[in-house]
Design a protein around this motif. Structure first.
Motif, PDB file in Angstrom:
ATOM      1  N   ARG A 126       0.818  -1.214   0.000  1.00  9.80           N
ATOM      2  CA  ARG A 126       0.000   0.000   0.000  1.00  9.80           C
ATOM      3  C   ARG A 126       0.854   1.268   0.000  1.00  9.80           C
ATOM      4  O   ARG A 126       0.335   2.369  -0.193  1.00  9.80           O
ATOM      5  CB  ARG A 126      -0.930   0.001   1.224  1.00  9.80           C
ATOM      6  CG  ARG A 126      -2.048  -1.028   1.195  1.00  9.80           C
ATOM      7  CD  ARG A 126      -3.241  -0.588   0.367  1.00  9.80           C
ATOM      8  NE  ARG A 126      -3.852   0.622   0.848  1.00  9.80           N
ATOM      9  CZ  ARG A 126      -4.817   0.680   1.757  1.00  9.80           C
ATOM     10  NH1 ARG A 126      -5.269  -0.437   2.295  1.00  9.80           N
ATOM     11  NH2 ARG A 126      -5.339   1.827   2.121  1.00  9.80           N
ATOM     12  N   ASP A 127       2.166   1.123   0.236  1.00  9.28           N
ATOM     13  CA  ASP A 127       3.060   2.278   0.282  1.00  9.28           C
ATOM     14  C   ASP A 127       4.104   2.224  -0.829  1.00  9.28           C
ATOM     15  O   ASP A 127       5.138   2.864  -0.754  1.00  9.28           O
ATOM     16  CB  ASP A 127       3.753   2.342   1.646  1.00  9.28           C
ATOM     17  CG  ASP A 127       4.324   3.726   1.948  1.00  9.28           C
ATOM     18  OD1 ASP A 127       3.717   4.724   1.528  1.00  9.28           O
ATOM     19  OD2 ASP A 127       5.389   3.802   2.602  1.00  9.28           O
ATOM     20  N   SER A 187      -2.833   0.941  -3.355  1.00  7.37           N
ATOM     21  CA  SER A 187      -1.832   1.944  -3.000  1.00  7.37           C
ATOM     22  C   SER A 187      -2.142   3.291  -3.654  1.00  7.37           C
ATOM     23  O   SER A 187      -2.317   3.379  -4.870  1.00  7.37           O
ATOM     24  CB  SER A 187      -0.437   1.485  -3.432  1.00  7.37           C
ATOM     25  OG  SER A 187       0.505   2.526  -3.268  1.00  7.37           O
ATOM     26  N   ARG A 244       0.059   5.522  -3.721  1.00  9.33           N
ATOM     27  CA  ARG A 244       1.353   5.941  -4.267  1.00  9.33           C
ATOM     28  C   ARG A 244       1.687   5.255  -5.577  1.00  9.33           C
ATOM     29  O   ARG A 244       2.601   5.697  -6.276  1.00  9.33           O
ATOM     30  CB  ARG A 244       2.473   5.604  -3.270  1.00  9.33           C
ATOM     31  CG  ARG A 244       2.554   6.464  -2.052  1.00  9.33           C
ATOM     32  CD  ARG A 244       3.777   6.092  -1.223  1.00  9.33           C
ATOM     33  NE  ARG A 244       5.015   6.293  -1.961  1.00  9.33           N
ATOM     34  CZ  ARG A 244       6.077   6.923  -1.474  1.00  9.33           C
ATOM     35  NH1 ARG A 244       6.041   7.418  -0.251  1.00  9.33           N
ATOM     36  NH2 ARG A 244       7.169   7.072  -2.194  1.00  9.33           N
ATOM     37  N   ILE A 245       0.976   4.194  -5.908  1.00  7.06           N
ATOM     38  CA  ILE A 245       1.417   3.319  -6.999  1.00  7.06           C
ATOM     39  C   ILE A 245       1.573   4.108  -8.303  1.00  7.06           C
ATOM     40  O   ILE A 245       0.689   4.851  -8.726  1.00  7.06           O
ATOM     41  CB  ILE A 245       0.444   2.132  -7.187  1.00  7.06           C
ATOM     42  CG1 ILE A 245       1.055   1.061  -8.085  1.00  7.06           C
ATOM     43  CG2 ILE A 245      -0.906   2.586  -7.712  1.00  7.06           C
ATOM     44  CD1 ILE A 245       2.150   0.276  -7.463  1.00  7.06           C
ATOM     45  N   ARG A 251     -10.004   1.915  -4.647  1.00  7.27           N
ATOM     46  CA  ARG A 251      -9.079   2.537  -3.700  1.00  7.27           C
ATOM     47  C   ARG A 251      -9.829   3.358  -2.660  1.00  7.27           C
ATOM     48  O   ARG A 251     -10.790   4.050  -2.971  1.00  7.27           O
ATOM     49  CB  ARG A 251      -8.072   3.440  -4.431  1.00  7.27           C
ATOM     50  CG  ARG A 251      -6.913   2.658  -5.021  1.00  7.27           C
ATOM     51  CD  ARG A 251      -5.776   3.569  -5.404  1.00  7.27           C
ATOM     52  NE  ARG A 251      -6.071   4.343  -6.602  1.00  7.27           N
ATOM     53  CZ  ARG A 251      -5.160   5.030  -7.271  1.00  7.27           C
ATOM     54  NH1 ARG A 251      -3.915   5.050  -6.861  1.00  7.27           N
ATOM     55  NH2 ARG A 251      -5.487   5.709  -8.342  1.00  7.27           N
ATOM     56  N   TYR A 261      -4.554   8.001   1.760  1.00  5.63           N
ATOM     57  CA  TYR A 261      -3.134   8.271   1.983  1.00  5.63           C
ATOM     58  C   TYR A 261      -2.984   9.516   2.850  1.00  5.63           C
ATOM     59  O   TYR A 261      -3.523  10.579   2.526  1.00  5.63           O
ATOM     60  CB  TYR A 261      -2.412   8.446   0.647  1.00  5.63           C
ATOM     61  CG  TYR A 261      -0.913   8.430   0.783  1.00  5.63           C
ATOM     62  CD1 TYR A 261      -0.250   7.277   1.168  1.00  5.63           C
ATOM     63  CD2 TYR A 261      -0.158   9.569   0.541  1.00  5.63           C
ATOM     64  CE1 TYR A 261       1.128   7.236   1.301  1.00  5.63           C
ATOM     65  CE2 TYR A 261       1.221   9.548   0.671  1.00  5.63           C
ATOM     66  CZ  TYR A 261       1.858   8.386   1.052  1.00  5.63           C
ATOM     67  OH  TYR A 261       3.229   8.357   1.194  1.00  5.63           O
TER      68      TYR A 261
END
Length: 301
Positions: A209-210, A252, A254-255, A291, A295
C-alpha cells in the motif's frame, strides 16, 4: 513524444469467455483518439527475455496473457483502461530497455499507471530508472521466490535488484514470498518469507500500500499452480495469495507502475500460468477501482 515510435500493435487471439462479450475487458478498453491523457491505466506488453538466465521463452507471454485478460470482466466504473500495445524489440536488448524507460516515463509524467506484461523480471530495472527521473524517493516491492541480487557485475533477471539497491533514490525495498533456502538475505531490506505470506497475506499489505513500483514474478507461485516458469519451486504462493497481493498493490495511493513477469508459455501448454498472470492483473485493476484514497500525506486542503 510519439508513442508509436516505441510501440507496436499486439496480436490478440479470441478466446472463449464465460461472460457476454459486451461485458469483457476487450470491449471495455478506452480508445485514445486524443492522447494518453484520456486514460488512467495503460497495458504495455514487453516481449523480451534477452537477460533471462534460466527462463527463455517468457518473451512470448505478453500477448497470451493479454488474450486471457481480455476475456475477463470490465467492471471498473472508476477507471479508464487502455492498451498501448507492445514495446518494439527488433533492434536489440538495449533498445528495448531504452524504449521501455521512455514509455513508462511518459505515462507516469501524464498521471497514467502503466501495467507491464513481461517478459523477464530484469525489465523491472529500466522501469525503476524511469521512475527515478520523476520522483526523489521510491518505495519498491517485489513478489518473488528468490532475492535477485546475485552477480551484480552483470544485468540479468537474478541480479537487477543489486543495481536498484545502489540508487540514492531508493527509500525502501521489500521482498515478499521469498524462500530462504534459495536466497541470500540482505540486512537492510524489508523481507517477508513465504511462510509469513501464506499464513497471513495481510502482513504484506503495508508494504504494497506504500509502494511506487510493484513487480511480481510468476516464480513466486508454487509450480503445481503455475507450471510456466522454469525455476518455479514445489513450494510457493497459492493463486489466491498472488492475486490478493496484486489487489493490495492496486489499493496503493502511491502506486506509479505495476508489472507481472516471468510467465513462460514455452513450457506451459495449458497456459495456466498466463491465465493466472491475467487474473493477477485483473485484481490489480480491481484494487485501483476500489481505492480508499486514505493516503495521509495529501494536501490538507
Amino acid at each position: 513524444m510519439q508513442l508509436s515510435d516505441y510501440l507496436q500493435a499486439p496480436v490478440v487471439k479470441k478466446l472463449p469467455t464465460l461472460l457476454p462479450e459486451r461485458q469483457t475487458l476487450k470491449l471495455g478498453l478506452k480508445v485514445l483518439d486524443e492522447g494518453i491523457h484520456q486514460t488512467d491505466v495503460a497495458l504495455i506488453g514487453i516481449p523480451e527475455d534477452g537477460n533471462s538466465l534460466y527462463n527463455k521463452g517468457c518473451a512470448n507471454a505478453p500477448d497470451i496473457i493479454r488474450s486471457h485478460l481480455y476475456t475477463l470482466s470490465s467492471d471498473f466504473s472508476n477507471l479508464y483502461v487502455s492498451d498501448l500495445g507492445n514495446i518494439r524489440h527488433e533492434k536489440g536488448l538495449n533498445n528495448t530497455y531504452a524504449a521501455l524507460q521512455q514509455v513508462v516515463e511518459h505515462c507516469v509524467a501524464n498521471r497514467v499507471i502503466p501495467i507491464l506484461i513481461g517478459g523477464s523480471h530484469d525489465l523491472t530495472l529500466p522501469v525503476f530508472t524511469a521512475l527515478e527521473k520523476l520522483k526523489k524517493q521510491l518505495n519498491i516491492a517485489c513478489i518473488d521466490s528468490t532475492i535477485d541480487r546475485n552477480n551484480p557485475e552483470d544485468v540479468h533477471d537474478h541480479s537487477f535488484l543489486a543495481h536498484i539497491a545502489a540508487s540514492p533514490a531508493l527509500a525502501n525495498l521489500g521482498i515478499a514470498g521469498f524462500q530462504g533456502y534459495q536466497s541470500s538475505l540482505p540486512d537492510d531490506w524489508e523481507l517477508y518469507r513465504l511462510k509469513e505470506v501464506r499464513q497471513a497475506p495481510s502482513v504484506v499489505e503495508p508494504l504494497l500500500r506504500d509502494a511506487d513500483l510493484v513487480s511480481m514474478d510468476m516464480a513466486a507461485v508454487a509450480a503445481a499452480y503455475s507450471p510456466g516458469n522454469a525455476i518455479a519451486s514445489p513450494n510457493g504462493l497459492q493463486p489466491e495469495h498472488f492475486c490478493k497481493l496484486a489487489q493490495y498493490a492496486g489499493f496503493s495511493d502511491r502506486i506509479a507502475c505495476f508489472g507481472v513477469f516471468g510467465a513462460n508459455p514455452a513450457i506451459n501448454a495449458s497456459q495456466q500460468t498466463e491465465k493466472l498472470a491475467a487474473q493477477a492483473i485483473w485484481h490489480f485493476l480491481d484494487g485501483l477501482n476500489n481505492r480508499y484514497k486514505d493516503y495521509p500525506l495529501r494536501n490538507i486542503e
